[in-house]
Write an enzyme that holds these catalytic residues in place. Structure first.
Site, mmCIF file in Angstrom:
data_model
loop_
_atom_site.group_PDB
_atom_site.id
_atom_site.type_symbol
_atom_site.label_atom_id
_atom_site.label_comp_id
_atom_site.label_asym_id
_atom_site.label_seq_id
_atom_site.Cartn_x
_atom_site.Cartn_y
_atom_site.Cartn_z
ATOM 1 N N ASN A 47 0.965 -1.297 -0.185
ATOM 2 C CA ASN A 47 0.078 -0.028 0.429
ATOM 3 C C ASN A 47 0.890 1.220 -0.028
ATOM 4 O OD1 ASN A 47 -1.994 2.220 0.426
ATOM 5 N ND2 ASN A 47 -2.574 0.893 2.043
ATOM 6 N N ARG A 71 -2.007 -1.717 -3.859
ATOM 7 C CA ARG A 71 -3.675 -1.336 -3.975
ATOM 8 C C ARG A 71 -3.758 0.231 -4.705
ATOM 9 N NH1 ARG A 71 -5.080 2.792 0.711
ATOM 10 N NH2 ARG A 71 -7.673 2.931 0.483
ATOM 11 N N HIS A 130 -12.488 2.273 -0.602
ATOM 12 C CA HIS A 130 -12.387 1.012 0.787
ATOM 13 C C HIS A 130 -13.270 0.044 -0.632
ATOM 14 C CE1 HIS A 130 -12.847 4.533 3.992
ATOM 15 N NE2 HIS A 130 -11.070 4.245 3.471
ATOM 16 N N ARG A 174 -12.116 15.522 7.381
ATOM 17 C CA ARG A 174 -13.135 15.752 6.140
ATOM 18 C C ARG A 174 -14.423 16.138 5.644
ATOM 19 N NH1 ARG A 174 -10.684 9.674 2.597
ATOM 20 N NH2 ARG A 174 -9.436 10.223 3.753
ATOM 21 N N GLU A 226 -7.458 -5.723 4.060
ATOM 22 C CA GLU A 226 -7.294 -5.848 3.031
ATOM 23 C C GLU A 226 -5.997 -6.019 2.223
ATOM 24 O OE1 GLU A 226 -7.922 -1.843 4.645
ATOM 25 O OE2 GLU A 226 -8.621 -1.009 2.095
#
Ligand code: ADP
Length: 397
Positions: A8, A89, A178, A239, A383
């Site tokens: 990642n 990823r 996601h 955010r 993940e």
């Protein structure tokens, strides 16, 4: 024996996890931070040990060199030949990548072109992919896209009600993010319920620093809270999530320096969410501590966050016309007892109730009461494992 590495790559970091496959055993993992800055840090964890070194790592190529030499230095591998696959990823796969894919030159070019949809992420992924291609040119190289799971959304969910030309000219639509996590936890939820995914309606809540909620019907994503970019949807650590779009021109009228796109991006991506409201922290742990100590701004930040999550769950009960299970995952979702309690407390009308003896720190699996008609669950996301599995699957194709 075959080893696969899941990568990642961020703009200044590279997280990795090395698996023995097909056993799915994690042999080692690590993080390289501050790439491109002075005093970069590389940490390797293996056999219950953690080894860190500080050195200058100029770019992703150098980071991959350091990672590979560390694997040899700590005798985690004896030679590079043991590593047969790498999975990367990738945040934005646009409309092109509907599933994980083997990476060749054409794919690298396409991922780079999609940078407009994930300006912080895709360029870093390309750098990571290229570095591995140069250092280990013969291994299977796979891209796993955060957006792929959401490519099953119908147009009614992914289109925005703006003039068609913006979709036709620039592909302005909802892509979500996601996806790997939502896919993994929804599949695990079906296993826990001991029912085929095709018969289930599940709402998955990935609540970390970034956060998104997905409506999963019959094993497929039918709607998700993040939008064109990972800024949309629920409120997050820094955010804003969804806003009235008129706020942007309203602010530009009053503060002309905000007419710069980068300035606007910065405010809503970096200075909003829990941080913007609490004026204290983007970390849910700090917010909960401050709220318990009586801090009013932290209390409002927590309450707003819970409110936004509840509203999205409510929306998705409507989208799915019912729901069998709610799944909490990621940093906040997996770990915060008071957060889960506050969310579900406001949704009892839907037939959800938490068992306080099950909703405890460290809980995994079902945390709702026996008579809760909707099951509520905590499922740790993984993940990296999905990435390693996809490498294995595509390698054998
Ligand atoms: P990212 O989106 O960066 O992958 P994570 O899924 O790792 O994020 O989640 C990170 C967030 O999880 C932190 O910002 C923190 O707010 C939250 N978190 C971790 N542990 C706890 C906890 N025990 N209680 C509340 N929040 C927690």
């Amino acid at each position: 024996m075959s080893k696969t590495i899941a990568i990642n790559a961020g703009s200044s970091s590279l997280k990795w996890q090395l698996y023995k496959m097909p056993e799915e055993e994690v042999i080692a993992k690590g993080l390289i931070e501050r790439i491109g800055l002075k005093d970069s840090i590389s940490t390797v964890k293996f056999d219950g040990k953690s080894e860190s070194q500080t050195l200058d790592i100029d770019d992703h190529h150098k980071a991959v060199e350091i990672l590979m030499s560390d694997l040899l230095r700590f005798e985690i591998i004896k030679s590079f030949d043991e590593i047969t696959g790498v999975g990367h990823r990738v945040v934005a796969g646009g409309e092109d990548f509907k599933e994980s894919t083997l990476i060749g030159d054409k794919e690298i070019e396409k991922i780079d072109e999609l940078s407009a949809l994930a300006p912080l992420h895709n360029p870093a992924h390309v750098a990571g992919i290229k570095a591995f291609k140069e250092i280990l040119p013969d291994i299977t190289s796979v891209a796993v896209f955060d957006t792929a799971f959401h490519t099953t959304m119908p147009a009614v969910a992914y289109r925005y009600p703006i003039a068609n030309k913006y979709y036709e000219d620039y592909q302005v639509r909802k892509y979500g993010a996601h996806g790997t996590s939502h896919q993994y936890v929804s599949q695990e939820a079906a296993k826990l319920l001991d029912k085929p995914a095709k018969d289930l309606k599940i709402i998955t809540c990935h609540i970390g620093n970034g956060a998104s909620i997905t409506a999963v019907k019959g094993g497929k994503s039918v709607d998700t809270s993040m939008g064109l970019t990972p800024l949309g949807g629920i409120m997050m650590g820094t955010r804003s999530g969804d806003l009235d779009p008129a706020i942007i021109p309203f602010l530009i009228d009053r503060e002309p320096e905000l007419s710069d796109a980068e300035a606007i991006r910065h405010i809503f991506n970096r200075e909003s969410g829990l941080l913007g409201i609490s004026e204290r922290s983007s970390d849910m742990r700090d917010i909960i501590d401050a709220r318990e100590a009586g801090d009013e701004k932290a209390k409002l930040a927590f309450d707003m966050y819970v409110d936004r999550v509840q509203k999205y769950i409510g929306q998705y009960v409507a989208v799915l016309n019912g729901v069998d299970a709610i799944v909490f995952t990621a940093g906040v979702g997996e770990n915060s007892v008071p957060f889960r309690e506050a969310v579900i407390e406001g949704l009892t009308w839907f037939g959800m109730s938490l068992d306080p003896e099950r909703n405890v720190f460290g809980a995994e699996g079902i945390i709702s009461t026996e008579d809760s008609s909707v099951k509520v669950m905590v499922i740790p996301t993984d993940e990296e494992l999905v990435i390693a599995r996809d490498v294995e699957r595509l390698k054998n194709k």
